[in-house]
Write an enzyme that holds these catalytic residues in place. Structure first.
Site, PDB file in Angstrom:
ATOM      1  N   HIS A 136       0.821  -1.204   0.000  1.00 30.67           N
ATOM      2  CA  HIS A 136       0.000   0.000   0.000  1.00 30.67           C
ATOM      3  C   HIS A 136       0.856   1.255   0.000  1.00 30.67           C
ATOM      4  O   HIS A 136       0.470   2.280  -0.560  1.00 30.67           O
ATOM      5  CB  HIS A 136      -0.952  -0.016   1.208  1.00 30.67           C
ATOM      6  CG  HIS A 136      -2.175  -0.836   0.928  1.00 30.67           C
ATOM      7  ND1 HIS A 136      -2.940  -1.419   1.904  1.00 30.67           N
ATOM      8  CD2 HIS A 136      -2.753  -1.170  -0.242  1.00 30.67           C
ATOM      9  CE1 HIS A 136      -3.938  -2.073   1.334  1.00 30.67           C
ATOM     10  NE2 HIS A 136      -3.837  -1.945   0.036  1.00 30.67           N
ATOM     11  N   GLU A 158      -1.368 -13.939 -22.287  1.00 33.30           N
ATOM     12  CA  GLU A 158      -0.562 -13.903 -21.067  1.00 33.30           C
ATOM     13  C   GLU A 158       0.252 -15.182 -20.899  1.00 33.30           C
ATOM     14  O   GLU A 158       1.063 -15.284 -19.985  1.00 33.30           O
ATOM     15  CB  GLU A 158      -1.475 -13.761 -19.842  1.00 33.30           C
ATOM     16  CG  GLU A 158      -2.289 -12.496 -19.860  1.00 33.30           C
ATOM     17  CD  GLU A 158      -3.211 -12.393 -18.664  1.00 33.30           C
ATOM     18  OE1 GLU A 158      -2.881 -11.654 -17.732  1.00 33.30           O
ATOM     19  OE2 GLU A 158      -4.260 -13.067 -18.663  1.00 33.30           O
ATOM     20  N   ASP A 198       1.956 -11.080 -16.834  1.00 38.04           N
ATOM     21  CA  ASP A 198       1.917 -12.541 -16.761  1.00 38.04           C
ATOM     22  C   ASP A 198       2.719 -13.177 -17.888  1.00 38.04           C
ATOM     23  O   ASP A 198       3.351 -14.210 -17.694  1.00 38.04           O
ATOM     24  CB  ASP A 198       0.464 -13.032 -16.766  1.00 38.04           C
ATOM     25  CG  ASP A 198      -0.125 -12.972 -15.362  1.00 38.04           C
ATOM     26  OD1 ASP A 198       0.532 -13.460 -14.424  1.00 38.04           O
ATOM     27  OD2 ASP A 198      -1.211 -12.412 -15.183  1.00 38.04           O
ATOM     28  N   CYS A 249      -1.521  -4.356 -22.398  1.00 38.34           N
ATOM     29  CA  CYS A 249      -2.120  -3.751 -21.201  1.00 38.34           C
ATOM     30  C   CYS A 249      -1.368  -4.072 -19.914  1.00 38.34           C
ATOM     31  O   CYS A 249      -1.799  -3.686 -18.840  1.00 38.34           O
ATOM     32  CB  CYS A 249      -3.581  -4.170 -21.062  1.00 38.34           C
ATOM     33  SG  CYS A 249      -3.784  -5.929 -20.767  1.00 38.34           S
TER      34      CYS A 249
HETATM   35  C1  PEP Z   1      -0.915  -8.740 -17.085  1.00 39.68           C
HETATM   36  O1  PEP Z   1      -0.744  -9.892 -16.658  1.00 39.68           O
HETATM   37  O2  PEP Z   1      -0.046  -8.109 -17.699  1.00 39.68           O
HETATM   38  C2  PEP Z   1      -2.190  -8.058 -16.851  1.00 39.68           C
HETATM   39  C3  PEP Z   1      -2.473  -6.921 -17.454  1.00 39.68           C
HETATM   40  O3  PEP Z   1      -3.043  -8.621 -15.963  1.00 39.68           O
HETATM   41  P1  PEP Z   1      -2.828  -8.557 -14.372  1.00 39.68           P
HETATM   42  O4  PEP Z   1      -1.635  -7.686 -14.120  1.00 39.68           O
HETATM   43  O5  PEP Z   1      -4.071  -8.030 -13.802  1.00 39.68           O
HETATM   44  O6  PEP Z   1      -2.585  -9.995 -14.058  1.00 39.68           O
HETATM   45 MG    MG Z   2      -2.469 -11.027 -15.915  1.00 42.78          MG
END
Ligand code: PEP
Ligand code: MG
Length: 843
Positions: free
Chosen positions: A459, A695, A719, A766
């Site tokens: 946090h 991922e 991921d 993303c």
């Molecule tokens: C990722 O794995 O890059 C992703 C965008 O999902 P999260 O970070 O929520 O696992």
């Molecule tokens: Mg992910």
């Protein structure tokens, strides 16, 4: 007990040697007390008798127990292990805990210690030797937990001596020992104090300890740089004060063994010069930005808790009053906060009302504990449990509970949190920082945070990012030896701390800082303009969201939509899954805040780093490789149906798109798609645009096959990096290496784009890489046409892209694919026109 003797059980398993065989004169010469030493074969320390934990330093390398008869037993795991600053140790009880014989006190990583400690020999000694003596000990054998180890008997009490009279002398001393007054210097100090007839005390911030008691001195927690006062009363007071001060100066000058280099520490190439061993420390980036400022070490003294309890009703009333006052203060602060700070405070308010926690505190009160002791034990048990879970996120949550422990104890004690007068441009150095401590700092004066421990998802890291304060965590214990006032350059993007930079380095950092500020101001001013490369290619810049307040911030920053709504925020930290109406309300609020712009809603990505307690996932040996993401939705199709119904009811129709997480095979997309089609038919709605997250390496290399079943791809670089590199993304020790710019990850991205292009499917990114200015040209060069990053990153991303050409991006992407490491990729410079103008953004 035999007669007046107390039998102590073996607190560790292993070979038992006479204390004189310990390879350390402080223990071998019994300066700390008489006892034995154990060469451990199991990484556990258990209580040798019923007693109370009276000493447990934050480094958790030693624990002191007071038995019912008053004997004080120190169990010191290994030699010179204080230098490890807690690395490899896991406390299992708290200071002040009353424990049963055989109860687990601490665990430690035996292999780690074997590599890092001077010796594994662990002294077990009676430290109040004036009152207790070793009666017998059984050495020269292997012992198991719980077997009788030695016995202790009471002797005449030295404390009955008449109080000293005579002159009083005082002297302030600044402690220059790298690890403060830990066991060895405390023992030397106590032995030296014993040479004088005067009564001698050591005081630190109003807390006083008998200088003849090494344990009391240790318990003060004196650290490097602390100002202590030595006070002597008696005929030889002047000699005593000078003698002890001289000893501290000598100990300092003779130097302690240098601490082993922590795993997270890296010397930069330029730091090879011997002049400054601390010239650059490497840690884990936690909040972006660059800061130049002066070191201010934040040390929070322990709150002193009243031990003796009054009537039960009084203690109950006192605790309830302190809890109410803490809740009111949190509420006041919450009302003034926005975004994630507000959510963190809300979570703290919930913890404060936790029924199990309150029940545990009540049980302690009923058992005769004072209000403070009851609260410390009740919440301390949970903190110890959380710290004991081998999950970095859980450990980070322990910091939240520790924060509440402290806030309530401060109210009970009537003390106030020590207010720190920060100079301008302070770079705050701390072992660990609690969220409330960060919120207490004057934000106009904090230039950056340099934390010894911590994790990038704590946090404090989130708050620092929200406050715009650059932060680096996991810098290791050496950061704590930096002098107050030392000039520092903190790089929150790279996770580096430069100590005492020279003139050239300062000038370079100042230039970078000025460029960065100007760039940010510029970027913000043009954030709402559309985004195309200099030669006209449209690149969409979206924001990743996880809550309603973030959506508004994203729009302010010029985001063109939301490329990833992490819906777990609705599903976590509760007892049952949210229903359709609740989900619809949340999604609709975000859709409204986006004002018609696209909203990509990811279906529940539960499991592994996103635990959802009410799903019966069972115990998995490898949760990151277990039932998670789409696997959860297909295992509980009702959950998916409800979520899809809520998404399809968001208006206006078509604004919301569906994104499936953690896809590994075509069959998963087909199964999810069939459910979505059923729901759409049931609602009389059109099938939504459907995307698959890339991922897993499996999805990346079969993108050509997956493309037939979806409308778009979105690459989750977090991921994808984790699975391509086989490195846990939540492991702080690996954080610097799990880099999406590793050529292996980039090749998987290239493969994804190749597969997608066969059917003309657009590819977005993303994960964290999408917010990374150094990665943007490479991703675009590889064929990614949408970047969905952190809301705060949007203005700079758009500004950077406007100055790039497709040829430049392709060229750097090609070169990146041919490198052998992420570091090499990060070392690449953009070629072609305009590159100089952006060099600052990419370096
Ligand atoms: C990722 O794995 O890059 C992703 C965008 O999902 P999260 O970070 O929520 O696992
Ligand atoms: Mg992910």
């Amino acid at each position: 007990m035999t007669g007046d003797e107390l039998v102590l059980l073996a607190p560790m398993e292993g070979w038992v040697a006479p204390i004189s065989e310990t390879p350390d004169p402080v223990f071998a010469e019994k300066m700390l007390g008489d006892g034995v030493a154990i060469d451990p074969i199991v990484g556990e320390v258990r209580a040798p008798c019923v007693g109370e934990v009276i000493g447990f330093p934050s480094s958790a390398h030693a624990v002191t127990l007071r038995a019912r008869n008053g004997a004080e037993i120190l169990i010191h795991v290994g030699l010179e292990t204080v230098a490890l600053a807690g690395e490899g140790f896991q406390p299992r009880v708290r200071l002040g805990a009353r424990v049963a014989a055989g109860e687990l006190l601490l665990t430690f990583d035996l292999d780690h210690l074997a590599r890092r400690a001077k010796s594994l020999m662990s002294p077990v000694v009676i430290v109040n030797g004036a009152d207790f003596a070793l009666a017998s000990a059984s050495t020269g054998r292997v012992t198991r937990f719980g077997e009788p180890l030695m016995s202790v008997r009471a002797v005449g009490s030295a404390s009955e001596a008449a109080p000293a009279e005579g002159e009083v002398r005082r002297r302030g001393v600044r402690v220059g020992l790298a690890h403060g007054l830990h066991a060895r210097p405390a023992a030397l100090l106590a032995r030296e104090a014993g040479r004088f007839g005067s009564e001698i005390a050591v005081t630190l911030r109003g807390r006083r300890a008998n200088a003849r008691s090494a344990v009391s001195v240790m318990a003060l927690g004196v650290r490097l740089g602390d100002e202590i006062e030595i006070e002597a009363r008696g005929d030889d007071a002047a000699d005593a004060v000078e003698g002890l001060a001289a000893l501290l100066a000598k100990t300092e000058a003779s130097g302690e063994p240098p601490p082993p280099a922590p795993a997270t520490e890296a010397m930069s190439a330029s730091s090879a010069a011997p002049a400054s061993p601390l010239s650059t420390l490497g840690g884990v980036p936690a909040a972006p930005g660059l800061a130049i400022g002066a070191a201010v070490r934040l040390v929070e003294p322990d709150v002193i808790v009243r031990e003796s309890a009054g009537a039960l009703a009084e203690e109950e009333a006192e605790l309830s009053g302190a809890l109410r006052a803490t809740a009111a203060a949190l509420e006041q602060r919450r009302a003034a906060e926005r975004g994630q700070g507000r959510e963190i405070l809300e979570a703290h308010m919930t913890f404060l009302e936790d029924p199990d926690l309150i029940a545990a505190a009540r049980a302690e009160l009923a058992g005769g504990a004072s209000a403070g002791v009851a609260w410390r034990r009740a919440i301390g048990g949970y903190v110890a449990q959380l710290r004991g879970i081998a999950d970095p996120r859980m450990m980070e949550r322990a910091a939240d509970l520790a924060d509440l422990e402290r806030q309530v104890l401060l109210r009970l004690s009537g003390e106030t949190a020590s207010s720190v007068n920060l100079p301008d441009n302070a770079i705050v150095i701390a072992d660990d920082l609690l969220p409330s401590q960060l919120m207490d700092l004057d934000p106009t004066r904090v230039a950056g945070l340099a934390i010894s421990r911590g994790g990038p998802t704590s946090h404090v890291a989130i708050l620092a990012a929200a406050m715009g304060v650059p932060a680096v965590v996991a810098l290791g214990p050496r950061v704590l030896s930096i002098e107050d006032g030392a000039l520092l350059v903190l790089d929150g993007d790279e996770g580096r701390l430069q100590v005492a930079p020279n003139q050239t380095e300062i000038a370079a950092a100042q230039t970078r800082l000025a460029q960065r500020r100007a760039r940010l101001a510029d970027a913000k001013a043009s954030a709402r303009e559309p985004c195309r490369t200099a030669d006209g290619q449209r690149i969409e810049v979206f924001a990743n969201l996880a809550s309603v307040p973030e959506a508004a911030a994203a729009m302010e920053n010029g985001a063109e939509g939301c490329g990833l709504l992490r819906t777990e925020f609705l599903f976590m930290d509760r007892d049952i899954a949210p229903g359709e109406a609740e989900q619809l309300a949340a999604y609709q609020a975000i859709a409204d805040a986006l004002d018609g712009h696209p909203l990509v809603i990811r279906t529940l990505d539960a499991g592994a780093d996103k635990p959802v307690g009410y799903l019966p996932l069972g115990t998995e040996a490898n949760p990151a490789l277990g039932v998670r993401g789409i696997r959860v939705s297909l295992a509980w199709p009702e959950l998916l149906r409800t979520q899809v119904r809520a998404i399809l009811r968001v208006g206006p129709a078509g604004q919301a798109r569906v994104l499936l997480p953690m896809i590994a095979s075509l069959a998963e997309i087909r199964a999810a798609r069939a459910i979505i089609a059923e729901v759409a038919a049931d609602l009389g709605a059109a099938a939504p645009q459907l995307g698959a997250m890339i991922e897993t390496p499996a999805a990346a290399v079969t993108a050509d096959l997956l493309a037939a079943e979806v409308d778009f791809f979105s690459i989750g670089t977090n991921d994808l990096s984790q699975y391509a590199l086989a490195m846990d993304r939540t492991e702080p020790q690996l954080a610097a290496q799990v880099d999406g710019l590793h050529p292996a990850v980039l090749r998987l991205i290239a493969e994804t784009v190749r597969g997608a292009s066969q059917l003309g499917r657009p590819v977005a990114a993303c994960g964290a890489l999408a917010s990374d200015l150094a990665a943007a040209p490479i991703l675009i060069g590889l064929g990614v046409t949408e970047l969905s990053g952190a809301p705060g990153a949007v203005p700079e991303l758009k500004q950077l892209i406007r100055g790039l050409s497709r040829a430049q991006c392709r060229e750097i992407a090609d070169r990146a694919l041919a490198q052998t490491s992420a570091a090499e990729v990060r070392g690449l410079k953009l070629g072609g026109a305009g590159a100089r103008a952006r060099a600052g953004a990419l370096s």
